[in-house]
Scaffold this active site. Structure first.
Site, PDB file in Angstrom:
ATOM      1  N   SER A  71       0.827  -1.199   0.000  1.00  0.00           N
ATOM      2  CA  SER A  71       0.000   0.000   0.000  1.00  0.00           C
ATOM      3  C   SER A  71       0.863   1.251   0.000  1.00  0.00           C
ATOM      4  CB  SER A  71      -0.964  -0.044   1.187  1.00  0.00           C
ATOM      5  OG  SER A  71      -1.966   0.930   1.082  1.00  0.00           O
TER       6      SER A  71
ATOM      7  N   ASP B 226      -9.962  -5.601  -3.858  1.00  0.00           N
ATOM      8  CA  ASP B 226      -9.436  -4.515  -3.033  1.00  0.00           C
ATOM      9  C   ASP B 226     -10.346  -3.294  -3.149  1.00  0.00           C
ATOM     10  OD1 ASP B 226      -7.928  -2.366  -1.946  1.00  0.00           O
ATOM     11  OD2 ASP B 226      -6.045  -3.366  -2.472  1.00  0.00           O
TER      12      ASP B 226
ATOM     13  N   HIS C 238      -7.330  -6.028   0.431  1.00  0.00           N
ATOM     14  CA  HIS C 238      -6.159  -5.202   0.745  1.00  0.00           C
ATOM     15  C   HIS C 238      -5.474  -5.637   2.044  1.00  0.00           C
ATOM     16  CE1 HIS C 238      -3.988  -1.479  -0.200  1.00  0.00           C
ATOM     17  NE2 HIS C 238      -4.008  -1.150   1.083  1.00  0.00           N
TER      18      HIS C 238
END
Length: 305
Positions: A170, A248, A281
């Protein structure tokens, strides 16, 4: 008169450069090696910084120096998330890689506003060197990651500094990409999990860059955006290896992986973008593919010259 006896000149004493001081916080036996946590005082962040490090069993052989892989974590995380949730130690032990996991920001610096929101300030350093007040004194994570931390690691552990990789998740995926693209040759391998690919044009990145750089310093924004940097990359061959979960929730609004694919292909920079069906995620996603990433780095970093 007796001839005066000349004293032999003494050789000047050359002091060995002092190792950066680190403080061991914990150490656990793990897959034949050791999972450890250390603290040290940082010149760039002006505070105590924490990192975890996995030392695989191969390091127990006298004189051996091993490749090192840096893992940069995402928003709100510390060194602890990937260390305890991903299970990377099993794969690092087999591959003979040292894994270093730093924190995501300075801590307890008493900067006004650093704890106001979860996506800016504490836990959200974005791996940049801030130029705006009040952030520029402490929030210098880019220099910490690319300069200071490697010096600490290479001075205190059996690393081969010429064989270094970087990865992240991320915000940390963004950090890994920009550190590699801005420093050709510093990292021989790079990968990312669900990276923020185009931060200058997405909400998380816009908020961070506005705060750390100011809204008028657009050149600096571009200089910390993987989609922009890949288009002017001019260095040793490097492959961008990326996994992205297709479920995600942040992919379309915050991550924009398709933009990085387009930019890399236009620049003729090799990119492997794997869209993983059904994955989100979270660290369930990261732990599912961390073995592939360590294998990718190990193949490059352990290759014979």
């Amino acid at each position: 008169m007796a001839e005066e006896q000349q004293k032999p000149q003494e050789e000047p004493q050359v002091e060995e450069e002092e190792k950066p001081r680190i403080i061991e916080m914990s150490s656990f036996r793990c897959f034949g090696g050791y999972q450890q946590v250390y603290k040290h005082t940082s010149h760039y962040t002006k505070c105590l910084m924490t990192f975890s490090i996995y030392i695989p069993p191969q390091a127990q052989k006298e004189g051996v120096r091993l490749p090192v892989l840096y893992y940069l974590s995402g928003l709100t995380c510390t060194h602890e998330n990937v260390t305890t949730k991903s299970g990377f130690q099993r794969y690092a032990s087999d591959a003979g890689l040292i894994i270093v996991c730093p924190d995501t920001s300075p801590r307890e610096c008493k900067v006004e506003g650093e704890d106001t929101t979860w996506d800016f300030g504490t836990g959200a350093g974005f791996y940049v060197d801030a130029t705006m007040e009040p952030w520029k004194t402490n929030y210098n994570m880019y220099s910490y990651i690319t300069e200071e931390l490697p010096a600490v690691i290479n001075s205190n552990f059996p690393t081969n500094m010429e064989r270094t990789g970087i990865t992240g998740h991320s915000m940390g995926g963004h950090g890994a990409l920009i550190c590699a693209l801005k420093n050709p040759g510093l990292y021989q391998s790079v990968s990312a999990f669900s990276p923020i690919c185009n931060p200058s044009r997405t909400p998380w990145g816009e908020k961070a860059f506005d705060g750390y750089f100011g809204d008028r310093d657009l050149k600096r924004w571009m200089d910390h955006d993987a989609c922009e940097l890949v288009q002017k990359y001019n260095g040793p061959p490097i492959v961008l290896f990326i996994d992205q979960g297709k479920m995600d929730a942040f992919m379309e609004k915050q991550l924009k992986p398709h933009r990085l694919v387009d930019a890399a292909q236009k620049a003729c920079v090799p990119i492997i973008m794997r869209y993983q069906e059904g994955y989100d995620h979270s660290y369930y996603f990261v732990s599912s593919f961390i073995g592939d990433h360590i294998q990718h780095h190990a193949k490059i970093l352990n290759a014979e010259d």
